[in-house]
Structures are given as structure tokens and as C-alpha cells.
Design an enzyme around this catalytic site. Structure first.
Site, mmCIF file in Angstrom:
data_model
loop_
_atom_site.group_PDB
_atom_site.id
_atom_site.type_symbol
_atom_site.label_atom_id
_atom_site.label_comp_id
_atom_site.label_asym_id
_atom_site.label_seq_id
_atom_site.Cartn_x
_atom_site.Cartn_y
_atom_site.Cartn_z
ATOM 1 N N ARG A 53 73.947 94.734 6.401
ATOM 2 C CA ARG A 53 73.496 95.614 7.490
ATOM 3 C C ARG A 53 74.366 95.447 8.736
ATOM 4 O O ARG A 53 74.794 96.438 9.310
ATOM 5 C CB ARG A 53 72.016 95.396 7.789
ATOM 6 C CG ARG A 53 71.423 96.539 8.611
ATOM 7 C CD ARG A 53 69.939 96.370 8.813
ATOM 8 N NE ARG A 53 69.684 95.188 9.602
ATOM 9 C CZ ARG A 53 68.846 94.203 9.284
ATOM 10 N NH1 ARG A 53 68.154 94.261 8.164
ATOM 11 N NH2 ARG A 53 68.693 93.172 10.063
ATOM 12 N N TYR A 106 75.912 117.874 25.223
ATOM 13 C CA TYR A 106 75.509 118.176 23.852
ATOM 14 C C TYR A 106 73.993 118.384 23.817
ATOM 15 O O TYR A 106 73.241 117.483 24.197
ATOM 16 C CB TYR A 106 75.957 117.055 22.921
ATOM 17 C CG TYR A 106 75.454 117.245 21.514
ATOM 18 C CD1 TYR A 106 75.706 118.414 20.815
ATOM 19 C CD2 TYR A 106 74.703 116.257 20.890
ATOM 20 C CE1 TYR A 106 75.232 118.613 19.540
ATOM 21 C CE2 TYR A 106 74.227 116.431 19.600
ATOM 22 C CZ TYR A 106 74.484 117.614 18.935
ATOM 23 O OH TYR A 106 73.999 117.807 17.678
ATOM 24 N N ASP A 179 80.696 110.321 26.795
ATOM 25 C CA ASP A 179 80.856 110.979 25.499
ATOM 26 C C ASP A 179 82.208 111.692 25.541
ATOM 27 O O ASP A 179 82.373 112.696 26.235
ATOM 28 C CB ASP A 179 79.702 111.976 25.277
ATOM 29 C CG ASP A 179 79.805 112.701 23.935
ATOM 30 O OD1 ASP A 179 80.897 112.707 23.346
ATOM 31 O OD2 ASP A 179 78.791 113.285 23.489
ATOM 32 N N LYS A 204 83.425 114.585 14.332
ATOM 33 C CA LYS A 204 84.273 115.673 14.815
ATOM 34 C C LYS A 204 85.754 115.346 14.589
ATOM 35 O O LYS A 204 86.128 115.026 13.494
ATOM 36 C CB LYS A 204 83.941 115.968 16.280
ATOM 37 C CG LYS A 204 82.433 115.999 16.573
ATOM 38 C CD LYS A 204 81.684 117.056 15.782
ATOM 39 C CE LYS A 204 80.192 116.976 16.089
ATOM 40 N NZ LYS A 204 79.373 117.877 15.313
HETATM 41 N N1 PLP Z 1 78.313 114.621 21.234
HETATM 42 C C1 PLP Z 1 78.909 115.812 21.107
HETATM 43 C C2 PLP Z 1 79.814 116.289 22.210
HETATM 44 C C3 PLP Z 1 78.700 116.593 19.976
HETATM 45 O O1 PLP Z 1 79.306 117.793 19.869
HETATM 46 C C4 PLP Z 1 77.835 116.120 18.950
HETATM 47 C C5 PLP Z 1 77.561 116.929 17.749
HETATM 48 O O2 PLP Z 1 77.869 118.105 17.697
HETATM 49 C C6 PLP Z 1 77.229 114.866 19.127
HETATM 50 C C7 PLP Z 1 77.491 114.149 20.267
HETATM 51 C C8 PLP Z 1 76.301 114.316 18.076
HETATM 52 O O3 PLP Z 1 77.026 113.892 16.948
HETATM 53 P P1 PLP Z 1 76.401 113.841 15.493
HETATM 54 O O4 PLP Z 1 76.161 115.256 15.067
HETATM 55 O O5 PLP Z 1 77.406 113.121 14.662
HETATM 56 O O6 PLP Z 1 75.096 113.092 15.591
#
Ligand code: PLP
Length: 385
Positions: A53, A106, A179, A204
Site C-alpha cells: 500500500r 476544475y 494545480d 492529462k
Molecule cells: N485538475 C484539473 C485541472 C483537471 O482538469 C482535472 C480533471 O479533468 C483534475 C484536476 C482531476 O483529475 P482526475 O480526473 O485525474 O481526478
């Protein structure tokens, strides 16, 4: 004589840090799947591997590549998704702690902050983080423990000055987390600008092939906050699987090639679309008229990323009709893959979304730029016939 060469991140990433399999001398290390490990005769674990884990060699290899790309002195942690990575940062706070987060971010994370985070006793203020006066005003002295940024931010691609925000956060005794999914470590390294933690939806562009869901965090300092995050991943079991980590590592070997090409294409498309008669506005930080262009030029290197949005003349109906006709662009959510995607965002984002109804979000892939433009041009013309 034996000085370690100082290779660039591009070189180091292309070779996934040059790890060679010690048994076969294979240039691609094996995928480690063991969930448990033999104890030493003295009952210890001298290898540092105890249980799957928290402990997995393939995960550690991929984390080392990401830590190198982000210049993360304290290392990186991989999670089962971007959301798992992001929420681990907020879970490392205490009930009653205050967070400042962007109004444009997001949507699922914004929604989690408005619902789950507040149920756990966290207090959240949303503001336009690209407006530093608003950001300062949102800070609650001695209560604010975390400032969260997303830059460029989804889906309006606003740019926040990371260094200035770090200064504001640190003066208030708060941490700064960024982010950086839509910048990628090729164009921005938030930790070098003063951020404490950087987060990626590795789903992504880091992976880049739309076939892995993964998340990542990387930190500047191995302080109590980062140790808490590490412990949360270990105890809650949010670690990525080894096969996904292997695919992610394979993706990161070509990250520079893809990110640079995708940013070049995005810039060219943004320029061409800005002059299109059926396009009201293009949102892309590479365009000189974008309000965040000057900051982006300072904090992004070698391009402005692979994401942009266009606001279509004729409102929501024209935007949906445009997306309905695409052939090269794929009508799908997500971003950062080698294939270009288009999405009408307002219909997916929940209440409180700042997304205008006439907006189409584009994720630029690696296809031919002229083909991409022709596809959009055909669709825009057909939608306005
Ligand atoms: N942050 C951004 C800018 C995103 O575009 C996304 C998903 O589209 C996320 C976070 C979340 O990622 P995940 O879909 O892998 O949980």
C-alpha cells in the site's frame, strides 16, 4: 573525474532517469507487482519495502521522474487520480482551518470544496486569485492555512502570479499549493516560484495518451505538512497501481516532445481562431490581448500550454452545433492526450460555474495544425449557415 553530468530535465525524462534493470540489463525496468516483502532475519526491513500500500518500486521510479521534472526537493507522491491527490492536500488541514481557492478552477474540485470539505469543518473562500488585491482581501489572518491556485485555470485559462501569491500566502502563515495540470512541468515549475506543493492530474498531459487515470503531488520541503500528506496516502491507500505507474512513466519519457508541440499548435490555432468571423473571443494566455499574458510570459517557459477556449458567435446553440459536427476533434471530456478534444463546458459544470454558455474548450493534441483548423472552420461555418 566521476562528476555526475548535469543533464537537462528533457534528457533525464527521455531516459526515465536512466534506470537499468539489474538482472537483464533491460533499458526499461520491470513492473513491480509484489504486495509484500520478506523480512530480514533480525525482523527488520532493510530494503525499505514492507507492504504494497505504501511501498512499490515502480511507483517510486515514476515519482522520482516527476520530482525531477518539478525540482521537488522533498519528492513526489502518486495517487489513483488527480482528485485523490488534490483532496489529500485539503485533508492534511485541521477542522476550522480556512482555505482560499480560485473561483475559476476544475469544477469537480470546486464542487468537493463546497460540499465535502465544508462537512469536514474546513472553511473555504473563493475569489479571483489572478487579482492579487482580491487574494489578499480573502486571507483571514491566523485562520487561512492554505491558498490553492490553478494556473492556467480551467476553463477560462486565467493566469495567477505564483510568486506573488506565494508571498501573500507565506506572509499570512499559509501554504501555497498549485494545480499545474494545464501548464505541465515543461512550461512552469511552481515550486521554484515559491509554491510549497504542486499537484497534477497525471491523467492529462503527463501521461498524455488518455489511457491512465492518475494524480500526483510534489513538494519543496519535507515539513510536517508534507509528512501529513504522505501519511494520508499511506493510511488511506490512495496509491496508484503499478501498471498505471509504468504507463505514466512511459508517457513522461515523451512529455517534452508532446507538450512543446501541443503548445505550439495551440498558439497557432488560437491566433487563427481569433481572426475567425464566427468566433467572438479566444481565451489563451499566449495571445497578447489575454489579461494574464504578461504574467504568463514571466512564469511560463517555452509556451503557454495545450488548452484554450473559444466563445462562439451566436451563443450556446451555435457552440453546441459547432461541437456536434467535429470529425478530427473528438467530442469528449478530459484533456492533455495526443488526440484533440472539444467540449461544451457549461453543460457539464455544476452550479456556480463561471463558464459562459457560448464556450467550447479545446485540448490540442499532436495532429496536423492545418487539419485541426480546417475541422473547426468547417464546423463553425456549418453551425452559422
Ligand atoms: N485538475 C484539473 C485541472 C483537471 O482538469 C482535472 C480533471 O479533468 C483534475 C484536476 C482531476 O483529475 P482526475 O480526473 O485525474 O481526478
Amino acid at each position: 573525474m566521476n562528476r555526475k553530468p548535469e543533464w537537462s530535465p528533457r534528457t533525464l525524462a527521455a531516459q526515465a532517469l536512466g534506470k537499468i534493470d539489474p538482472v537483464t540489463r533491460g533499458v526499461v525496468p520491470p513492473i513491480h507487482v509484489a504486495t509484500t516483502f520478506i523480512r530480514d532475519e533480525d525482523n527488520g526491513y532493510s530494503t525499505g519495502f514492507v507492504y504494497g500500500r505504501p511501498d512499490n518500486e515502480t511507483i517510486r521510479e515514476a515519482e522520482a521522474v516527476l520530482a525531477m521534472l518539478e525540482r521537488a526537493e522533498a519528492g513526489a507522491l502518486l495517487f489513483g487520480s488527480g482528485m485523490a491527490a488534490a483532496t489529500a492536500v485539503f485533508q492534511a488541514l485541521d477542522p476550522g482551518d480556512h482555505i482560499v481557492a480560485p473561483r475559476v478552477m476544475y469544477w469537480a474540485l470546486r464542487s468537493w470544496l463546497m460540499t465535502e470539505a465544508t462537512r469536514w469543518g474546513l472553511l473555504v473562500t473563493f475569489c479571483e486569485t489572478d487579482d492579487l488585491e482580491q487574494l489578499k482581501a480573502a486571507i483571514q489572518p491566523s485562520k487561512t492555512k492554505l491558498v490553492w491556485l490553478e494556473t492556467p485555470s480551467n476553463p477560462l485559462w486565467t493566469i495567477t502570479d505564483i510568486a506573488a501569491a506565494a508571498d501573500i500566502a507565506h506572509k499570512a502563515g499559509a501554504k501555497l499549493a498549485v494545480d499545474s495540470t494545464c501548464a505541465s512541468p515543461v512550461h512552469t515549475q511552481p515550486l521554484t516560484l515559491g509554491a510549497d506543493v504542486v499537484m497534477h492530474a497525471a491523467t492529462k498531459i503527463l501521461n498524455g495518451h488518455s489511457d491512465v487515470v492518475a494524480g500526483a503531488l510534489a513538494a519543496r520541503e519535507d515539513d510536517a505538512f508534507w509528512q501529513r500528506i504522505r501519511s494520508i496516502r499511506k493510511m488511506q491507500g490512495g496509491i496508484l497501481g503499478p501498471f498505471e505507474a509504468y504507463l505514466l512513466m512511459r508517457g513522461m519519457r515523451t512529455l517534452h516532445l508532446r507538450a512543446e508541440r501541443q503548445a505550439r499548435t495551440a498558439m497557432a490555432l488560437a491566433t487563427r481562431l481569433s481572426a475567425h468571423p464566427h468566433v467572438a473571443r479566444v481565451l489563451y494566455a499566449g495571445l497578447p490581448q489575454h489579461p494574464g499574458h504578461d504574467v504568463a510570459q514571466r512564469q511560463m517557459q517555452g509556451g503557454f500550454g495545450y488548452m484554450m477556449s473559444v466563445q462562439v458567435n451566436g451563443g450556446e446553440a451555435a457552440a453546441i452545433a459547432t461541437a456536434a459536427r467535429v470529425r478530427l476533434f473528438k467530442r469528449a471530456t478530459s484533456l492533455g492526450g495526443v488526440e484533440s478534444l472539444i467540449e461544451h463546458r457549461a453543460s457539464i459544470e455544476g452550479p456556480g460555474s463561471p463558464c459562459p454558455p457560448d464556450l467550447l474548450r479545446l485540448s490540442c493534441g499532436i495532429e496536423d495544425e492545418d487539419d485541426m483548423f480546417a475541422d473547426l472552420d468547417d464546423c463553425l461555418k456549418a453551425a452559422h449557415r
